[in-house]
Design a protein around this motif. Sequence first.
Motif, mmCIF file in Angstrom:
data_model
loop_
_atom_site.group_PDB
_atom_site.id
_atom_site.type_symbol
_atom_site.label_atom_id
_atom_site.label_comp_id
_atom_site.label_asym_id
_atom_site.label_seq_id
_atom_site.Cartn_x
_atom_site.Cartn_y
_atom_site.Cartn_z
ATOM 1 N N ARG A 121 -46.296 -23.501 -6.269
ATOM 2 C CA ARG A 121 -45.224 -24.127 -7.041
ATOM 3 C C ARG A 121 -44.837 -25.466 -6.417
ATOM 4 O O ARG A 121 -44.684 -26.482 -7.120
ATOM 5 C CB ARG A 121 -44.010 -23.191 -7.107
ATOM 6 C CG ARG A 121 -42.899 -23.678 -8.026
ATOM 7 C CD ARG A 121 -41.671 -22.793 -7.951
ATOM 8 N NE ARG A 121 -41.035 -22.779 -6.658
ATOM 9 C CZ ARG A 121 -40.261 -23.753 -6.171
ATOM 10 N NH1 ARG A 121 -40.052 -24.846 -6.863
ATOM 11 N NH2 ARG A 121 -39.716 -23.649 -4.978
ATOM 12 N N LYS A 123 -46.704 -27.324 -4.507
ATOM 13 C CA LYS A 123 -47.838 -28.245 -4.678
ATOM 14 C C LYS A 123 -47.797 -28.866 -6.073
ATOM 15 O O LYS A 123 -47.999 -30.079 -6.242
ATOM 16 C CB LYS A 123 -49.152 -27.489 -4.472
ATOM 17 C CG LYS A 123 -50.394 -28.350 -4.674
ATOM 18 C CD LYS A 123 -51.621 -27.469 -4.602
ATOM 19 C CE LYS A 123 -52.853 -28.223 -4.967
ATOM 20 N NZ LYS A 123 -53.120 -28.366 -6.348
ATOM 21 N N GLU A 124 -47.513 -28.015 -7.078
ATOM 22 C CA GLU A 124 -47.440 -28.531 -8.441
ATOM 23 C C GLU A 124 -46.300 -29.534 -8.584
ATOM 24 O O GLU A 124 -46.449 -30.561 -9.267
ATOM 25 C CB GLU A 124 -47.279 -27.372 -9.429
ATOM 26 C CG GLU A 124 -48.529 -26.523 -9.563
ATOM 27 C CD GLU A 124 -48.298 -25.252 -10.369
ATOM 28 O OE1 GLU A 124 -47.162 -25.040 -10.848
ATOM 29 O OE2 GLU A 124 -49.260 -24.478 -10.517
ATOM 30 N N GLU A 125 -45.164 -29.241 -7.935
ATOM 31 C CA GLU A 125 -44.048 -30.194 -7.987
ATOM 32 C C GLU A 125 -44.444 -31.526 -7.346
ATOM 33 O O GLU A 125 -44.164 -32.599 -7.894
ATOM 34 C CB GLU A 125 -42.819 -29.625 -7.259
ATOM 35 C CG GLU A 125 -42.061 -28.572 -8.019
ATOM 36 C CD GLU A 125 -40.852 -28.070 -7.238
ATOM 37 O OE1 GLU A 125 -40.470 -28.690 -6.219
ATOM 38 O OE2 GLU A 125 -40.289 -27.038 -7.649
ATOM 39 N N ASP A 127 -47.494 -32.676 -6.906
ATOM 40 C CA ASP A 127 -48.504 -33.327 -7.748
ATOM 41 C C ASP A 127 -47.848 -34.015 -8.939
ATOM 42 O O ASP A 127 -48.227 -35.141 -9.321
ATOM 43 C CB ASP A 127 -49.538 -32.298 -8.250
ATOM 44 C CG ASP A 127 -50.486 -31.854 -7.149
ATOM 45 O OD1 ASP A 127 -50.511 -32.508 -6.085
ATOM 46 O OD2 ASP A 127 -51.182 -30.824 -7.347
ATOM 47 N N GLU A 128 -46.840 -33.331 -9.533
ATOM 48 C CA GLU A 128 -46.137 -33.902 -10.672
ATOM 49 C C GLU A 128 -45.383 -35.165 -10.257
ATOM 50 O O GLU A 128 -45.450 -36.195 -10.949
ATOM 51 C CB GLU A 128 -45.163 -32.848 -11.223
ATOM 52 C CG GLU A 128 -44.540 -33.201 -12.553
ATOM 53 C CD GLU A 128 -43.650 -32.066 -13.039
ATOM 54 O OE1 GLU A 128 -42.469 -32.350 -13.322
ATOM 55 O OE2 GLU A 128 -44.151 -30.931 -13.121
ATOM 56 N N GLU A 129 -44.690 -35.087 -9.124
ATOM 57 C CA GLU A 129 -43.974 -36.285 -8.638
ATOM 58 C C GLU A 129 -44.948 -37.399 -8.304
ATOM 59 O O GLU A 129 -44.694 -38.577 -8.579
ATOM 60 C CB GLU A 129 -43.142 -35.919 -7.394
ATOM 61 C CG GLU A 129 -41.931 -35.057 -7.697
ATOM 62 C CD GLU A 129 -41.182 -34.656 -6.427
ATOM 63 O OE1 GLU A 129 -41.428 -35.253 -5.355
ATOM 64 O OE2 GLU A 129 -40.361 -33.730 -6.514
ATOM 65 N N HIS A 130 -46.090 -37.015 -7.728
ATOM 66 C CA HIS A 130 -47.101 -38.017 -7.386
ATOM 67 C C HIS A 130 -47.646 -38.677 -8.647
ATOM 68 O O HIS A 130 -47.815 -39.914 -8.712
ATOM 69 C CB HIS A 130 -48.238 -37.352 -6.599
ATOM 70 C CG HIS A 130 -49.316 -38.304 -6.207
ATOM 71 N ND1 HIS A 130 -50.464 -38.443 -6.957
ATOM 72 C CD2 HIS A 130 -49.421 -39.186 -5.173
ATOM 73 C CE1 HIS A 130 -51.234 -39.355 -6.403
ATOM 74 N NE2 HIS A 130 -50.620 -39.824 -5.308
ATOM 75 N N ALA A 131 -47.917 -37.849 -9.676
ATOM 76 C CA ALA A 131 -48.437 -38.401 -10.934
ATOM 77 C C ALA A 131 -47.417 -39.346 -11.549
ATOM 78 O O ALA A 131 -47.771 -40.429 -12.055
ATOM 79 C CB ALA A 131 -48.789 -37.262 -11.889
ATOM 80 N N LYS A 132 -46.110 -38.967 -11.500
ATOM 81 C CA LYS A 132 -45.066 -39.846 -12.028
ATOM 82 C C LYS A 132 -45.017 -41.149 -11.240
ATOM 83 O O LYS A 132 -44.921 -42.239 -11.822
ATOM 84 C CB LYS A 132 -43.690 -39.163 -11.963
ATOM 85 C CG LYS A 132 -43.477 -38.093 -12.997
ATOM 86 C CD LYS A 132 -42.086 -37.488 -12.841
ATOM 87 C CE LYS A 132 -41.871 -36.312 -13.751
ATOM 88 N NZ LYS A 132 -40.554 -35.686 -13.554
#
Length: 154
Positions: A121, A123-125, A127-132
Amino acid sequence: MDKIAQDVGDIQSRLLDHRPVINAEIRYFVREFEEKRGHRESRLLENLNKMVTENNDQMMPTNLETINQQLSDITKRLEAANHMAERVQQRELEAQQSNQLQVNMEHLKEEWAEFLKEQQRLKEEVDEEHAKAVGQLSIQYNEMKKELTKLPST
């Protein structure tokens, strides 16, 4: 008035206080007992005492040997029973420890699974922040490129 109180006291003592009568009856009983019986009871008690003493002297040595033998047999049996009980307790303790280890392992597996889920979870957060952040930086660099291209070249 004093006469009435005295009469009431006399009546009460005659009706309720039986000590003088009881004491007289006791004295009469003791006197009769001593006169009629004499020392017959004491002679009987002395004879009984002699018989018991003789029996004790005869029976005691054989009984002691038998008792000692029986006590040694009982002691051996108790030691064997204690040894078996200790073995049973040891097995039970080992089984409990084994069960406890299995329970602990299951608990640790569950905790590890929860930990891995939490890490996924997080890691996904990230990754999501990184993508943003990458998206925002791309937009920002694209805007900067456009501004650079608008500037006259020298």
